[in-house]
Design a protein around this motif. Structure first.
Motif, PDB file in Angstrom:
ATOM      1  N   LEU A 150       0.809  -1.214   0.000  1.00 53.66           N
ATOM      2  CA  LEU A 150       0.000   0.000   0.000  1.00 53.66           C
ATOM      3  C   LEU A 150       0.845   1.267   0.000  1.00 53.66           C
ATOM      4  CD1 LEU A 150      -2.710  -1.021   2.655  1.00 53.66           C
ATOM      5  CD2 LEU A 150      -2.784  -1.295   0.168  1.00 53.66           C
ATOM      6  N   CYS A 151       2.088   1.150   0.510  1.00 56.55           N
ATOM      7  CA  CYS A 151       2.984   2.310   0.607  1.00 56.55           C
ATOM      8  C   CYS A 151       4.336   1.997  -0.025  1.00 56.55           C
ATOM      9  CB  CYS A 151       3.232   2.686   2.069  1.00 56.55           C
ATOM     10  SG  CYS A 151       1.802   3.274   2.942  1.00 56.55           S
ATOM     11  N   ASP A 152       5.009   3.048  -0.471  1.00 56.36           N
ATOM     12  CA  ASP A 152       6.388   2.927  -0.925  1.00 56.36           C
ATOM     13  C   ASP A 152       7.353   3.275   0.204  1.00 56.36           C
ATOM     14  OD1 ASP A 152       5.782   2.333  -3.734  1.00 56.36           O
ATOM     15  OD2 ASP A 152       4.997   4.379  -3.767  1.00 56.36           O
ATOM     16  N   VAL A 153       6.920   4.161   1.093  1.00 57.12           N
ATOM     17  CA  VAL A 153       7.717   4.560   2.254  1.00 57.12           C
ATOM     18  C   VAL A 153       6.812   4.596   3.479  1.00 57.12           C
ATOM     19  CG1 VAL A 153       9.136   6.363   3.311  1.00 57.12           C
ATOM     20  CG2 VAL A 153       9.257   5.978   0.836  1.00 57.12           C
ATOM     21  N   VAL A 154       7.260   3.966   4.552  1.00 53.63           N
ATOM     22  CA  VAL A 154       6.514   3.968   5.812  1.00 53.63           C
ATOM     23  C   VAL A 154       7.342   4.695   6.864  1.00 53.63           C
ATOM     24  CG1 VAL A 154       5.497   2.572   7.648  1.00 53.63           C
ATOM     25  CG2 VAL A 154       5.313   1.819   5.265  1.00 53.63           C
ATOM     26  N   VAL A 155       6.759   5.704   7.477  1.00 50.77           N
ATOM     27  CA  VAL A 155       7.442   6.527   8.478  1.00 50.77           C
ATOM     28  C   VAL A 155       7.089   6.050   9.876  1.00 50.77           C
ATOM     29  CG1 VAL A 155       7.643   8.859   9.422  1.00 50.77           C
ATOM     30  CG2 VAL A 155       7.474   8.530   6.947  1.00 50.77           C
ATOM     31  N   ALA A 156       8.115   5.952  10.743  1.00 47.84           N
ATOM     32  CA  ALA A 156       7.903   5.517  12.125  1.00 47.84           C
ATOM     33  C   ALA A 156       9.038   6.025  12.999  1.00 47.84           C
ATOM     34  CB  ALA A 156       7.838   3.982  12.210  1.00 47.84           C
ATOM     35  N   ASP A 157       8.812   6.058  14.318  1.00 45.40           N
ATOM     36  CA  ASP A 157       9.928   6.337  15.213  1.00 45.40           C
ATOM     37  C   ASP A 157      10.810   5.096  15.262  1.00 45.40           C
ATOM     38  OD1 ASP A 157       9.369   4.673  17.886  1.00 45.40           O
ATOM     39  OD2 ASP A 157       7.451   5.505  17.206  1.00 45.40           O
ATOM     40  N   GLY A 158      12.078   5.255  15.669  1.00 48.38           N
ATOM     41  CA  GLY A 158      13.040   4.162  15.609  1.00 48.38           C
ATOM     42  C   GLY A 158      12.702   2.966  16.471  1.00 48.38           C
ATOM     43  N   PHE A 159      12.092   3.195  17.622  1.00 49.95           N
ATOM     44  CA  PHE A 159      11.734   2.086  18.514  1.00 49.95           C
ATOM     45  C   PHE A 159      10.671   1.212  17.862  1.00 49.95           C
ATOM     46  CE2 PHE A 159       9.197   0.078  21.798  1.00 49.95           C
ATOM     47  CZ  PHE A 159      10.162  -0.449  22.654  1.00 49.95           C
ATOM     48  N   THR A 160       9.607   1.861  17.391  1.00 50.31           N
ATOM     49  CA  THR A 160       8.517   1.121  16.748  1.00 50.31           C
ATOM     50  C   THR A 160       8.982   0.481  15.446  1.00 50.31           C
ATOM     51  OG1 THR A 160       6.938   2.715  17.669  1.00 50.31           O
ATOM     52  CG2 THR A 160       6.161   1.287  15.895  1.00 50.31           C
ATOM     53  N   GLY A 161       9.726   1.243  14.654  1.00 45.64           N
ATOM     54  CA  GLY A 161      10.201   0.726  13.372  1.00 45.64           C
ATOM     55  C   GLY A 161      11.086  -0.483  13.521  1.00 45.64           C
ATOM     56  N   ASN A 162      11.986  -0.448  14.497  1.00 45.09           N
ATOM     57  CA  ASN A 162      12.882  -1.583  14.708  1.00 45.09           C
ATOM     58  C   ASN A 162      12.120  -2.813  15.187  1.00 45.09           C
ATOM     59  OD1 ASN A 162      15.094  -3.070  16.721  1.00 45.09           O
ATOM     60  ND2 ASN A 162      15.965  -2.260  14.835  1.00 45.09           N
ATOM     61  N   ALA A 163      11.125  -2.587  16.059  1.00 50.25           N
ATOM     62  CA  ALA A 163      10.311  -3.708  16.547  1.00 50.25           C
ATOM     63  C   ALA A 163       9.539  -4.357  15.396  1.00 50.25           C
ATOM     64  CB  ALA A 163       9.352  -3.225  17.624  1.00 50.25           C
ATOM     65  N   VAL A 164       8.995  -3.534  14.516  1.00 53.06           N
ATOM     66  CA  VAL A 164       8.249  -4.044  13.363  1.00 53.06           C
ATOM     67  C   VAL A 164       9.177  -4.775  12.399  1.00 53.06           C
ATOM     68  CG1 VAL A 164       7.016  -3.335  11.272  1.00 53.06           C
ATOM     69  CG2 VAL A 164       6.403  -2.349  13.480  1.00 53.06           C
ATOM     70  N   LEU A 165      10.351  -4.194  12.154  1.00 48.36           N
ATOM     71  CA  LEU A 165      11.329  -4.820  11.260  1.00 48.36           C
ATOM     72  C   LEU A 165      11.688  -6.220  11.736  1.00 48.36           C
ATOM     73  CD1 LEU A 165      13.463  -4.657   8.943  1.00 48.36           C
ATOM     74  CD2 LEU A 165      15.010  -3.629  10.617  1.00 48.36           C
ATOM     75  N   LYS A 166      12.006  -6.351  13.023  1.00 47.40           N
ATOM     76  CA  LYS A 166      12.395  -7.652  13.562  1.00 47.40           C
ATOM     77  C   LYS A 166      11.222  -8.621  13.626  1.00 47.40           C
ATOM     78  CE  LYS A 166      16.395  -5.885  16.036  1.00 47.40           C
ATOM     79  NZ  LYS A 166      17.022  -5.545  17.341  1.00 47.40           N
ATOM     80  N   SER A 167      10.020  -8.098  13.812  1.00 49.63           N
ATOM     81  CA  SER A 167       8.830  -8.957  13.807  1.00 49.63           C
ATOM     82  C   SER A 167       8.610  -9.558  12.424  1.00 49.63           C
ATOM     83  CB  SER A 167       7.592  -8.154  14.224  1.00 49.63           C
ATOM     84  OG  SER A 167       7.682  -7.746  15.562  1.00 49.63           O
TER      85      SER A 167
END
Length: 342
Positions: A223-240
Motif C-alpha cells: 500500500l505504501c512505498d515509504v513507511v514513516v515511524a519512530d526508531g523504537f517502533t520501526g525496529n520492533a516491526v522490522l524484527k517482527s
C-alpha cells in the motif's frame, strides 16, 4: 569515466573479512566505475583477494566488535577499520561508508565522524523490505526510522517523510512515491500525541503523496512505498517481520518433512513456487540499511551478511552516489529550512 570510491569496513560482521572481500570482488568485476578502499588487517585481506584491481588496502590494527559500547568504541578505537573508513569519507577520500559491523557504532561513526546534514535534526535508518503485491511499485517498501532513534518528535517524523520520498525517487526511481505513517489505526484521529501531530504536518505538505496512516498488518500488502515511524517502533516491526518470515518458512519445511511420502511428493511439484516465495522474501537482494541525513551515504548490512548481500549493498550505494541523493535532499531541506520547525 568518473571513478566512485567506497570506503569499506572489511573487518566488520560475523563473516568478515571473507564474505566482505568476496562480495567486493563480485561488485568490482561488474561495476567498472567503482574503486574500493578496504580498511582492516592487510595480511588477512590480501590473502583473500583474487585481484587487487581497483582495490586499495588501508591497514588498521583495531576492530569494533558487536559487544563494544558504540560511542565509546568510536571515540577510543581510533585505528579501527570502521573509524578509519568513516574518516576517509569525512576527509573526501571516499564517497560513501559501508560496514556489516556493530550497528550502534556505525550510527555513531556516521554522526560523530562523517557528520549530519545541518538541516537534519536526527538522521534515520532506512531499511528496504519486500511486499507481497506491488502493481505500481518495485516490489519493496522503505521503513524509516528502523532503529536509529528510539524517540522522535512529530517534526522529525515529518522530516523522515521528506527523506524517504527523496530516497524512493532518486534511488528506486519511483515517481510520486506513496508515503504512509505507521500507526495503530488508519483513521486520522488514531494514535498518540506524536503520531497525531506528525499526521497533520505530513498531510499539510502538498509535495508529499501522503496516503495517511497504515497499520503494521498491512505493510506487506504494497500500500505504501515509504513507511514513516519512530526508531523504537520501526525496529520492533522490522524484527517482527524478519522473525515471522523465518518462522513460517521453518514451519512449512517441518510440516512437509513430517507429512509422509505424499506430502514430500506434493512439495516436489510445488518446488518452483516455494523457490519463488523464498526469493521474493530474501532481503539480501534489497541491499543494506541507509543512515539518511549524514553528509555522505552511510550504509549498514546485516552482521551475518554473505557475499551476495555485500554485492547488492554495494550496488545500492553506487546508485545513491550516481543519483547524487545526499546533495539533492540537502539542497531541498536547506531551501525549505525544515530545521526551523524542529
Amino acid at each position: 569515466m568518473i571513478i566512485l570510491k567506497i570506503a569499506i569496513d572489511a573487518m566488520g560482521g560475523d563473516n568478515a573479512p571473507d564474505a566482505v572481500i568476496a562480495g567486493v570482488e563480485l561488485a568490482r568485476d561488474e561495476f567498472k566505475n567503482v574503486e574500493f578502499v578496504l580498511f582492516g588487517d592487510e595480511k588477512k585481506i590480501t590473502a583473500l583477494l583474487k585481484s587487487k584491481e581497483r582495490i586499495i588496502i588501508e591497514h588498521t590494527t583495531e576492530v569494533i566488535d558487536m559487544n563494544d559500547e558504540p560511542v565509546r568504541a568510536v571515540r577510543r578505537k581510533k585505528d579501527s577499520s570502521m573509524v578509519k573508513a568513516a574518516l576517509a569519507v569525512k576527509e573526501g577520500k571516499a564517497d560513501a561508508l559501508f560496514s556489516c559491523g556493530n550497528t550502534g557504532a556505525l550510527l555513531a561513526a556516521g554522526l560523530l565522524v562523517v557528520g549530519r546534514v545541518k538541516s537534519v535534526a536526527r538522521p534515520g535508518l532506512l531499511s528496504t523490505l519486500p511486499v507481497l503485491d506491488s502493481p505500481t511499485g518495485d516490489g519493496t517498501f522503505n521503513l524509516l526510522d528502523s532503529g536509529a532513534n528510539a524517540d522522535s518528535k512529530p517534526d522529525q517524523l515529518y522530516q523522515y517523510a521528506l527523506l524517504g520520498k527523496y530516497y524512493a525517487e532518486n534511488v528506486r526511481g519511483l515517481k510520486n512515491p506513496r508515503i504512509g505513517l505507521l500507526n495503530n489505526g488508519t483513521e486520522p484521529h488514531k494514535g498518540n500525541k506524536v503520531t497525531l501531530e506528525a499526521h497533520q504536518l505530513i498531510a499539510a505538505d502538498k509535495t508529499i503523496n501522503f496516503i495517511g496512516n497504515i497499520e503494521s498488518r498491512d505493510l506487506l500488502k504494497g500500500l505504501c512505498d515509504v513507511v514513516v515511524a519512530d526508531g523504537f517502533t520501526g525496529n520492533a516491526v522490522l524484527k517482527s517481520i524478519e522473525g515471522t518470515v523465518s518462522a513460517v518458512m521453518s514451519l512449512l519445511k517441518e510440516s512437509i518433512m513430517s507429512s509422509g511420502l505424499s506430502g514430500k511428493m506434493g512439495a516436489m511439484l510445488l518446488k518452483p513456487a516455494f523457490k519463488s516465495i523464498k526469493s521474493k522474501m530474501d532481503q539480501s537482494q534489497y541491499g543494506g540499511a541507509v543512515l539518511l541525513g549524514t553528509k555522505a551515504p552511510v550504509v549498514k548490512a546485516h552482521g551475518a551478511s554473505d557475499a551476495k548481500t555485500v554485492y547488492y549493498t554495494i550496488k545500492q550505494i553506487r546508485t545513491m552516489i550516481e543519483g547524487e541523493v545526499v546533495p539533492k535532499f540537502t539542497k531541498y531541506l536547506a531551501e525549505n529550512e525544515t530545521e526551523e520547525k524542529i
